[in-house]
Design an enzyme around this catalytic site. Sequence first.
Site: not given
Lengths: 267, 390
Positions: A45, A56
């Site tokens: 990824e 995040d």
Amino acid sequence: MTTTLSAALPLTGRPLLVPYVTGGITADWTELLLACQDGGADAIEVGLPFSDPMLDGPTIQEASDRALARGATVESILADLAATPLRVPVVVMTYANIVLRIGLPALAAAGVSGLIVPDLPLEESAATEAAAAAAGIDLVLLAAPSTPDDRLREICARSRGFVYAISVMGTTGERARLADSAATLAARLKAVTDLPVLIGFGVSTPAQAVEAGRAGDGAVIASVLMRRVLDGATANELAADVAAYRTALDLGVSPGTPHAEISGHRG
Amino acid sequence: MTVVMREPTTDGRFGEYGGRYVPESLIPACLALEEAFREAWADPGFRQELDGYRRTYAGRPTALTAARNLSAELGITLLLKREDLAHTGSHKINNVLGQALLARRMGKTRLIAETGAGQHGVATATAAALFGLRATVYMGERDIERQALNVFRMHLLGAEVVPVTSGSRTLKDATNEAMRNWVSAVGDTHFCLGSVAGPHPYPWMVREFQRVIGEEARGQVAGELSTGVPDVVVACVGGGSNAAGTFAGFVDTTARLVGVEAAGGAAVSGGEPGVLHGSRSLVLQDRHGQVAEAQSIAAGLDYPGVGPEHAQLGGLGRATYVTVTDDEVLVAVRRLAEREGIICALESAHAVAWVLRAAGTVELPAGSTVLLTLSGRGDKDMGQLMEGLR
Ligand SMILES: Cc1ncc(COP(=O)(O)O)c(C=O)c1O
């Protein structure tokens, strides 16, 4: 339907390993991709840094900030990617604003196989699903512990490549243990899909990855790896880290547990 | 012509803008909020209760003041809608009372909020105290420095203030942090978003809670002007909530609607379509899609995005968006203070600054009648004003 991603992520009972690297985090960041491949990744990824990464935690925020501060741009990262020969497929993870700006063909041109957009829920993803299909890219959809059953079914029906199970109600970031919600969600997903179910968000140790491999079909390992890179880990050290996850997943036990035998790097 | 400032489409769109660009984790919370708001807004009991708090707690209706001295000097008729007189010192209380009552109705025990100038944070801390809810306010480190007074007010009201050190350390980053916390706390926590931004239903819901500004003003103005409606309605635009609430009262009239942005935070005037904080709107960003850092003397307008409905109104030409500079704003604060005895917030002074500049030009010809929403008072800005006006 066989796609690059589904071919690379076969459900053979062997848990899948997908490490994450923030694009542009270091000058020689593509070495980190090769390290992940050498360490035994099934796919990688790659995060395209965004100025406002809403989902995040501190580590990936810092990794994104560092990449952008270095002068990395989405264009430069995709150019780097295109120039890096990898055997394993690349799944890009980035936010809707970036995807809407660059478009799917640019990703395809860089050799990207899959795409994860955490702020593009079912309601907003139709256009991107169509564009991804046209570009030959698998749009991987995410499911969360809060997702009700009917949505879970629709997510599985529309997801391509695999289904991303968000382990916990929260942001990305290292955690002391894998949340109970991870196994619960993975089981609910496995009941309604034949796609691989990968557990991500906070999988921070080989032992947790083993748990994720048991509950689902594998794990995405992100913040803990980026923490290492932010702290100065070399590509070789990252490869060793990834290999430890690979070994643990293959043995079904973490190298930390007494009777585990740690074999050398794979791949 | 497109009908505007009604309910958005079922997917939360105002024309091509709006929507619900949030992580899957937050979708159930957004859906639950939308349902709760629909239900409450259609419930006369809820409206009555909100109205009671508006009257007996927030000090509504706020006054309409004819700015006679400035009007004479500028050759126009300038009417001020005095949100600076509302409890806590700005229009933010209108939205917060609505959302806090809704949160209570939904069984939530904690409010979280983002704040720039601190006015929304203070309003949230206030409502939390009133209704016995816990409150956590996310505020950029840079704003904490320049709006120290409001930080102390929030503490005094019993709220926790969390400094945000990421990015530009202003409103944009505080909003990111509030959303991150919301994901991890949706069970007991309501995200009390402070403007007409964010995912559906926020832009719609916050506009509805702020509509009281425009509706009151419409009635008050009718008593002042022989024409019934003003030629121009003007308000400052950060996320755009005081402007949206004001415009909502006049959108079906002939009044020209003018939104005033900070020159360094002009998303409608200088932004491009993009997705930020849960909706598609106009966003200041570079060509790579990285969101720009806004730059404004007014912490409440220091934001690179804008509510999606403003993007729509601007695109359709139903509202016009203009910008003023920090220097014009400082002059405007002083002029309003000296002529009318009103010290307004730096944010609100943007609207005043545009009137000062436009009066007597084709933009605002002599003889025009103007309703200006003065969104807040300037107490919080004394430190900055002492420096800026020295
Ligand atoms: C007094 C005042 N006016 C205006 C604003 C900007 O918000 P909005 O554009 O949502 O009205 C703020 C925000 O902090 C404020 O405190």
